[in-house]
Design an enzyme around this catalytic site. Sequence first.
Site, PDB file in Angstrom:
ATOM      1  N   HIS A 133      -2.454   6.314  33.584  1.00 35.77           N
ATOM      2  CA  HIS A 133      -2.046   7.697  34.189  1.00 35.77           C
ATOM      3  C   HIS A 133      -2.966   8.367  35.164  1.00 35.77           C
ATOM      4  CE1 HIS A 133      -3.398   9.584  30.714  1.00 35.77           C
ATOM      5  NE2 HIS A 133      -3.839  10.433  31.331  1.00 35.77           N
ATOM      6  N   ASP A 163      -0.597   2.487  28.536  1.00 34.06           N
ATOM      7  CA  ASP A 163      -1.421   3.305  29.407  1.00 34.06           C
ATOM      8  C   ASP A 163      -2.756   2.955  29.528  1.00 34.06           C
ATOM      9  OD1 ASP A 163      -1.729   5.511  31.123  1.00 34.06           O
ATOM     10  OD2 ASP A 163      -1.901   6.946  29.198  1.00 34.06           O
ATOM     11  N   SER A 237      -9.187  12.402  29.427  1.00 36.47           N
ATOM     12  CA  SER A 237      -8.271  11.070  29.380  1.00 36.47           C
ATOM     13  C   SER A 237      -9.209   9.919  29.916  1.00 36.47           C
ATOM     14  CB  SER A 237      -7.209  11.312  30.133  1.00 36.47           C
ATOM     15  OG  SER A 237      -6.318  10.169  29.827  1.00 36.47           O
TER      16      SER A 237
END
Length: 490
Positions: A133, A163, A237
């Site tokens: 993402h 992901d 992230s």
Amino acid sequence: MHFKKTGFACLLLVLVSFITIPAYALDDGVENLRRTGKAFASVARQVSPSVVFIQVESKASATSITQFPTPFGDQWPFADDFFKRFFGDEFPGSPRSDRPQGERRSLGQGSGFVFLSKDGLLSDKVYILTNNHVVENAEKIRVQFQDGSEYSAKITGRDPQSDVAVIEIKAGGLPALTLADSSELEVGEWVVAIGNPFGLSHTLTVGVVSATGRTSVGINDYEDFIQTDAAINPGNSGGPLANLDGNVVGMNTAIFSRSGGYMGIGFAIPSNLLKAIANQLIEQGEVTRGYLGIVIQQLTPELAQSFNIESGQGILVAQVSEDSPAQKAGLHQGDVIVAFAGEPVKDIGGFRNRVSLTPPGMQEQLTILRDGKRKILNVTIGKLSQDKPIVQGPAQSAEEIGLTVQTLTRQLAEQFDAEPGEGVVVTQVRPGSISARAGIEPGAVILQVNRKAVKSADEFQRAVEESIRGKRVLLLIRQGGMQRYVSLGW
């Protein structure tokens, strides 16, 4: 008098001992904390040079911006704020009145870390792991290391279902981090998260492993999360979650939050899953997943009781697809899978991950319980491809469970993609009933009652009446194209 002096001296010695022991204990405690702090500093020195700050430039349409789904559904009043993805201040779905209509440029950010360095005759390559993402809509990607060096990067491969993404840069001599065996990670171990929260480069936070094997969070299709209380914020992230040896045990991916900031619960993809996916992305550019062709569900205590087996023994097969690897291996609806490839099966998520990461064409053993007897089946793993109002009529009502059903006529069978005489269709569910609480909805097709097929509303009614004395009934239903068992007790 001599006794009194001696006794007084002994008492004074005891008092001095009680006074001085806490001082020694305090010194030891401070020294222990000092050593712990040095350990964290050592991890930072070892890991930080391989962590990168990722800047992404992409095109985005104002009409394409959507909220990220949450794992807790609509029953949480603050659901829209959960699991903000880590694109700095530009959280997808955030309402903004100043956004221009139509296509626009957007800047995103995240973290990553060096996974593999390859020396070539013509050029050197460095592969960096991050979240899908972070880079999925990227047109330009730049990575910055701790020493300030910057490189342009391109996408090697992406896997939206887990992901995970791999990007690459042309460089040499950059250290790759070692991936630890995440299966050995224990709850309570110290872990260190390093990344770029809110764009603050190479920030370190510390915490412990709160849980492992979180498989039903609802963020990705394939999940096996490490849960940690190490502070993770937007921008973290894709960064590494490391142990005290400086080895990577996971990749920071999502947070549980009411505001988009740290709330004490973060999730990381474990290193074993990362390694398996990253290697495929580097070698093939995509992930090939194994396939069995079954619908499975968790074996609840109620279902276990209905199948006359002990609770916690494996998972239940609710449906077997036609001409699938599972059907060819002899797997039946109602079988309970207790082991795969010799390893116990305890939950749906773990089993699904293990099957998906098994190379297509490989033969593995399935250990099942069928009618209380243990059997071993050999199955050849397949390859996973990418790939309706109620009519009024004669009906039967089962008041005990809160259902009204109707025989499947030819017209109804066509409407619900079924065969005439193959089950009954639910036309009404009484609000607050045990059927409603079990998630049965109008339009569901009930195929079996207590593991026996029902072909009409009358058969359904009789089968339920036979269960009244035991106050429990096991239904096999098809709803939304999927089959599952439901055990109802009253």
